[in-house]
Design a protein around this motif. Structure first.
Motif, short mmCIF file in Angstrom:
data_model
loop_
_atom_site.label_atom_id
_atom_site.label_comp_id
_atom_site.label_asym_id
_atom_site.label_seq_id
_atom_site.Cartn_x
_atom_site.Cartn_y
_atom_site.Cartn_z
N SER A 299 0.82 -1.22 0.00
CA SER A 299 0.00 0.00 0.00
C SER A 299 0.85 1.26 0.00
O SER A 299 0.45 2.29 -0.54
N GLU A 300 2.03 1.21 0.63
CA GLU A 300 2.89 2.40 0.72
C GLU A 300 4.35 1.97 0.74
O GLU A 300 4.69 0.87 1.16
N ILE A 301 5.21 2.88 0.33
CA ILE A 301 6.65 2.76 0.52
C ILE A 301 7.03 3.93 1.41
O ILE A 301 7.04 5.09 0.96
N VAL A 302 7.27 3.67 2.67
CA VAL A 302 7.52 4.73 3.65
C VAL A 302 9.02 4.97 3.81
O VAL A 302 9.77 4.03 4.10
N LEU A 303 9.43 6.21 3.63
CA LEU A 303 10.86 6.55 3.71
C LEU A 303 11.24 6.98 5.12
O LEU A 303 10.58 7.82 5.74
N VAL A 304 12.34 6.42 5.61
CA VAL A 304 12.87 6.76 6.92
C VAL A 304 14.39 6.84 6.79
O VAL A 304 14.99 6.14 5.97
N GLY A 305 15.00 7.68 7.60
CA GLY A 305 16.46 7.81 7.59
C GLY A 305 16.88 9.01 6.75
O GLY A 305 16.34 9.25 5.66
N GLY A 306 17.83 9.77 7.28
CA GLY A 306 18.25 10.99 6.60
C GLY A 306 18.74 10.80 5.19
O GLY A 306 18.57 11.69 4.34
N ALA A 307 19.35 9.66 4.89
CA ALA A 307 19.90 9.44 3.56
C ALA A 307 18.81 9.27 2.50
O ALA A 307 19.09 9.38 1.29
N THR A 308 17.55 9.05 2.92
CA THR A 308 16.47 8.95 1.92
C THR A 308 16.10 10.31 1.37
O THR A 308 15.31 10.41 0.43
N ARG A 309 16.67 11.37 1.94
CA ARG A 309 16.44 12.70 1.37
C ARG A 309 17.13 12.88 0.03
O ARG A 309 16.77 13.76 -0.75
N MET A 310 18.14 12.07 -0.25
CA MET A 310 18.89 12.22 -1.51
C MET A 310 17.98 11.95 -2.71
O MET A 310 17.36 10.88 -2.79
N PRO A 311 17.87 12.89 -3.64
CA PRO A 311 17.06 12.65 -4.85
C PRO A 311 17.48 11.40 -5.62
O PRO A 311 16.63 10.72 -6.18
N VAL A 312 18.78 11.10 -5.63
CA VAL A 312 19.24 9.90 -6.37
C VAL A 312 18.64 8.64 -5.74
O VAL A 312 18.30 7.68 -6.45
N VAL A 313 18.48 8.65 -4.42
CA VAL A 313 17.89 7.49 -3.74
C VAL A 313 16.39 7.44 -4.01
O VAL A 313 15.84 6.37 -4.30
N ARG A 314 15.73 8.56 -3.94
CA ARG A 314 14.28 8.59 -4.18
C ARG A 314 13.95 8.18 -5.61
O ARG A 314 12.96 7.50 -5.86
N ARG A 315 14.80 8.60 -6.57
CA ARG A 315 14.57 8.17 -7.95
C ARG A 315 14.77 6.66 -8.09
O ARG A 315 14.02 5.99 -8.80
N ALA A 316 15.78 6.13 -7.39
CA ALA A 316 16.03 4.69 -7.45
C ALA A 316 14.84 3.91 -6.89
O ALA A 316 14.44 2.87 -7.43
N ILE A 317 14.26 4.43 -5.79
CA ILE A 317 13.10 3.77 -5.18
C ILE A 317 11.89 3.85 -6.12
O ILE A 317 11.15 2.88 -6.30
N THR A 318 11.70 5.00 -6.73
CA THR A 318 10.58 5.18 -7.66
C THR A 318 10.70 4.23 -8.85
O THR A 318 9.72 3.61 -9.28
N ARG A 319 11.93 4.08 -9.38
CA ARG A 319 12.15 3.15 -10.49
C ARG A 319 11.92 1.70 -10.03
O ARG A 319 11.35 0.88 -10.76
N MET A 320 12.34 1.41 -8.82
CA MET A 320 12.22 0.05 -8.29
C MET A 320 10.76 -0.39 -8.17
O MET A 320 10.40 -1.52 -8.54
N PHE A 321 9.93 0.49 -7.68
CA PHE A 321 8.53 0.13 -7.41
C PHE A 321 7.54 0.68 -8.44
O PHE A 321 6.36 0.32 -8.40
N GLY A 322 8.00 1.56 -9.32
CA GLY A 322 7.10 2.12 -10.32
C GLY A 322 6.10 3.09 -9.76
O GLY A 322 5.02 3.30 -10.33
N ARG A 323 6.43 3.71 -8.61
CA ARG A 323 5.56 4.71 -7.99
C ARG A 323 6.36 5.54 -7.01
O ARG A 323 7.45 5.15 -6.60
N PHE A 324 5.78 6.64 -6.60
CA PHE A 324 6.48 7.53 -5.69
C PHE A 324 6.33 7.05 -4.24
O PHE A 324 5.26 6.58 -3.84
#
Length: 568
Positions: A299-324
């Motif tokens: 239902s959700e991909i919940v981000l925790v941890g300061g390093a998840t602020r990195m846009p490169v990480v958020r883009r990788a997660i978005t590509r991985m799951f096909g959603r934000f």
């Protein structure tokens, strides 16, 4: 007084449960985050937090950071002329947080819920408990960091939620948990992680990339290694934070009267961090596989941890799951807030009467066994799982074994934690032996029962039905055998060349691949892969080239079939 502490690799935080809600406690600077850094000068004066971090560039030899990565390992760091373990340094951070609570509330806390990475092993968890004790705090409960974050996320509205994934990337560790909430129960379905992956590693990658441009003449080479690394990593940390807010950043530092700088782009950083971003996928796949959930059912991909602020990480997660992903919880505060909520649960606060939380055993627990290969040769040192990873705790599981030799009088077993096929690659927690009556091989059997609870306590019971003999062992780390006086003293000390076919690169690579697949699965599939590995190892031992080639081809085909099943 019971408090909740997020003991982080980069930053730590403390919170209390008060008036039906979690409340963060500020430090002396008014900040909710305290850097997990310790500086001890030659004069013996101790600095913790920002004050210590500020000394990293000019006095790196007496400053310690990221020591959480060495918890449970007998590795010392010399500060101010004295050697300290990671747990002792962590105790100094915990003591500082404890003092912040005293200043904020006027009460003296004596107990704490302390968070740990979900993939911390038994030694690391015990070391965390000792760190708390050295700081004057009894660890009432160790709670996995993503579990704490899930609790904080769920308490926002206490609504039922289909399975969601907590993606926790901090400064030094990476954890993933699959969590479900229904009727006030917060149920952890599976956890996985990488204890050697975090924001620190992205800093190292960025520094390695930018140094060539910022310092083409190699001026940094004139500095001692510790000072050079400190300068580079501090510049990388600042640049990485800038890249969280824009497409470019300045990687800059000063040496004497000279300034050095380079402009780094987000695209360049993403390329430099490709390997790190790729490593984020494996724990996600493992956790989903273990609990049998398809990514599209999250239902959700919940981000925790300061390093998840990195846009490169958020883009990788978005590509991985096909959603934000969902970023509604504060990435730096959620874990501490969840720890405080767990403290409220332990204190039986009325506001949490309807909340219950369940967790899982993060590692597989089992014993070492001997098996016969396809030619009847005994193979020793193999791992036999009893409680599989991601089993809901508390758990009690039994397995049956039998003698392997005629007239065997004793069965000895090592107790291990890990995922590898060979016990030598896992962590030994203890050992136990039991006498058996001499009989032909296979006639005498024993039952081995493992019981594991939410506090990490493992109890082993062995029974010989033939004689009624039983043996019991509660796993205690050797460090915990120290007497109270020793703990008190520690607390005070804180005021080649010839190659066998096994070494052939192709064989080594294939065995490593099989070992990884063994670790990635559980149950019957894991047992089958283990048997294949034993068969291939027997072929290597034969030193028969034709047999090795045939066995290698067969194992490759079998592994290809397994890896053809992809979750993501």
């Amino acid at each position: 007084m019971l408090i909740g502490i997020d003991l982080g690799t980069t930053n730590s935080a403390v919170a209390i449960w008060r008036n039906g809600a979690s409340e963060l406690v500020p430090n002396a600077r008014g900040d909710f985050l305290t850097p997990s850094a310790v500086h001890i000068g030659k004069d013996g004066i101790v600095s913790v937090g920002t004050a210590a971090l500020d000394r990293m560039a000019d006095d790196p030899l007496n400053t310690a950071t990221s020591f959480k990565r060495h918890m449970g390992v007998q590795r010392h760091q010399v500060l101010g002329g004295k050697a300290y373990t990671a747990e002792e340094l962590s105790a100094l951070v915990l003591r500082s947080l404890r003092e912040d609570v005293i200043a904020y509330t006027g009460e003296t806390p004596t107990e704490a819920v302390i968070t740990v990475p979900a993939y911390f092993n038994d030694r690391q968890r015990k070391a965390t408990r000792r760190a708390g004790e050295l700081a004057g705090l009894t660890a009432r409960r160790l709670i996995n960091e993503p579990t704490a974050a899930a609790l904080a996320f769920g308490l926002q509205d206490k609504a039922d939620r289909e399975p969601f994934l907590v993606f926790d990337l901090g400064g030094g560790t990476f954890d993933v948990s699959i969590v479900e909430m229904f009727e006030g129960i917060v149920e952890v379905r599976a956890s996985a992680g990488d204890n050697r992956l975090g924001g620190d590693d992205f800093n190292i990658a960025l520094a390695a990339m930018a140094r060539r441009t910022a310092d083409p003449e190699g001026a940094l080479d004139n500095l001692p290694q510790a000072r050079r690394e400190a300068v580079l990593l501090r510049a990388a940390e600042k640049a990485r934070r800038q890249l969280s807010h824009g497409p470019e950043a300045s990687f800059s530092f000063t040496l004497g009267d000279r300034s050095f700088a380079a402009t780094v782009s987000e695209a360049e950083f993403e390329k430099a961090a490709e390997d790190l971003l790729r490593r984020l996928r494996d724990p996600v796949v493992r956790s989903l596989r273990d609990c049998g959930i398809d990514p599209k059912d999250l239902s959700e991909i919940v981000l925790v941890g300061g390093a998840t602020r990195m846009p490169v990480v958020r883009r990788a997660i978005t590509r991985m799951f096909g959603r934000f992903p969902n970023s509604t919880v504060h990435p730096d505060h959620a874990v501490a807030l969840g720890a405080a909520a767990q403290a409220g649960l332990l204190a039986r606060d009325a506001a949490l009467d309807e909340i219950r939380i369940t967790d899982v055993c993060p590692f597989t627990l089992g014993i070492d066994v001997v098996e016969r290969d396809t030619h009847g040769v005994l193979v020793q040192g193999l791992f036999s799982p009893i409680i599989e990873r991601n089993t809901a705790v508390p758990a009690s599981r039994a397995a049956h074994y039998h003698t392997m030799s005629d007239n065997q009088k004793k069965i000895e077993m090592g107790i291990y934690q890990g995922e590898a096929r060979l016990v030598a690659d896992n962590i030994q927690l203890g050992k136990l032996s039991v006498s058996v009556p001499p009989r032909p091989a296979g006639e005498i059997g024993i039952e081995v029962r493992f019981s594991y609870d939410s506090s990490g306590l493992l109890e082993v019971d062995v029974c010989v039905p033939e004689t009624g003999l039983t043996r019991n062992l509660v796993i205690v780390d050797e460090e915990d055998r120290r007497d109270a006086g020793e703990m008190a003293r520690r607390r005070e000390a804180l005021a080649m060349l010839k190659f066998h076919p096994r070494e052939d690169a192709e064989n080594v690579a294939l065995m490593a691949r099989a070992g990884r697949i063994y670790e990635d699965h559980i149950g019957e599939l894991r047992q089958m892969v283990g048997q294949w590995m034993t068969s291939f190892a027997a072929a290597l031992e034969s030193q028969d080239p034709r047999r090795i080639v045939d066995s290698r081809a067969l194992l490759t085909v079998r592994l290809d079939k397994i890896e053809g099943q992809s979750l993501l």
